[in-house]
Motif scaffolding. Structure first.
Motif, PDB file in Angstrom:
ATOM      1  N   LEU A 106       0.823  -1.205   0.000  1.00 49.71           N
ATOM      2  CA  LEU A 106       0.000   0.000   0.000  1.00 49.71           C
ATOM      3  C   LEU A 106       0.862   1.261   0.000  1.00 49.71           C
ATOM      4  N   ARG A 150      -6.374   0.064  -3.000  1.00 42.49           N
ATOM      5  CA  ARG A 150      -5.308   1.040  -3.229  1.00 42.49           C
ATOM      6  C   ARG A 150      -3.985   0.371  -3.574  1.00 42.49           C
ATOM      7  N   SER A 151      -3.928  -0.935  -3.466  1.00 42.04           N
ATOM      8  CA  SER A 151      -2.706  -1.664  -3.787  1.00 42.04           C
ATOM      9  C   SER A 151      -2.495  -1.720  -5.302  1.00 42.04           C
ATOM     10  N   ASN A 200       2.890   0.065   7.420  1.00 46.78           N
ATOM     11  CA  ASN A 200       2.308  -1.132   6.819  1.00 46.78           C
ATOM     12  C   ASN A 200       2.591  -2.387   7.620  1.00 46.78           C
TER      13      ASN A 200
END
Length: 230
Positions: A106, A150-151, A200
């Motif tokens: 991400l 969103r990755s 993350n």
């Protein structure tokens, strides 16, 4: 809200209700519990319910069968897939591996993206407060996929979405406990904090704990609905 078989579902005009629309509607019925694991899907009844001919019903069912949401057996027709414990374990094994990679990839969330995740978290919390388990489950999925989507690993996210769909009909029992609902909300809040810090690794650890809670709770329902059971 559950809808009887004799009621036509609202939607676009019948002339544009093709196989894709039918597949989406039947998937929604499975996810919301309107169609239960192991329940037969009668093509004539579904055609009447959705206000279409049997052709798009048949094509829509074939789409869902290819995704693993329903299955076809000779002389029995189509039924909603009922997971065995071993299959459920494999779903969570794959989710563990794939979600770890997606969360690690991400980017930093900008203010607007973070605000959207917070809004969805609030929607989950509001549904939990009302005891609306269906809305909570749907909002919970939106909350997580606001992160996953969103990755840059789009194909991996698509597979995660398929795995969520397979397991989602079993998640309701896990959320009946008010203490569990409170814990889910607290875990969401912690994830949002990790997103805001662009941490993350912390987010992955929080998601692992979050997932384990859902897996353990849902396994109880599966033990009572094993394939071939009464």
């Amino acid at each position: 809200m559950r809808t009887g078989d004799d009621v036509t579902e609202p939607g676009p005009p019948a002339t544009v209700r093709g196989a894709d629309w039918v597949a989406t509607e039947i998937e929604r019925m499975i996810v919301t519990g309107d169609l239960l694991p192991g329940q037969p899907i009668r093509q004539e009844q579904m055609a009447e319910r959705l206000g279409v001919s049997r052709l798009p019903i048949r094509e829509g069912l074939l789409q869902l069968a290819s995704q693993g949401l329903i299955e076809h057996r000779r002389n029995a027709g189509y039924t909603v897939v009922r997971l065995e414990q071993s299959e459920f374990d494999q779903i969570y094994l794959m989710r563990d591996a794939l979600e770890r990679e997606v969360l690690a990839s991400l980017p930093a969330f900008d203010a607007d993206s973070l605000a959207e995740v917070r809004r969805l978290g609030e929607r989950v919390a509001e549904a939990a407060e009302r005891g609306d388990l269906l809305e909570m489950r749907l909002a919970n999925q939106d909350f997580h996929f606001a992160m996953f989507d969103r990755s840059p690993l789009g194909l991996v996210v698509s597979e995660i979405r398929r795995l969520w769909r397979l397991a989602m009909p079993y998640h309701a029992a896990y959320l009946f406990d008010a203490e569990v609902r409170r814990r889910v909300i607290a875990e969401h809040d912690a994830m949002i904090d990790a997103l805001a810090d662009h941490d993350n690794e912390r987010l992955i650890g929080l998601m692992n704990e979050h997932r384990r809670g859902g897996e353990a709770g849902t396994s109880m329902l599966l033990r009572n609905t094993a394939r071939g059971g009464s």
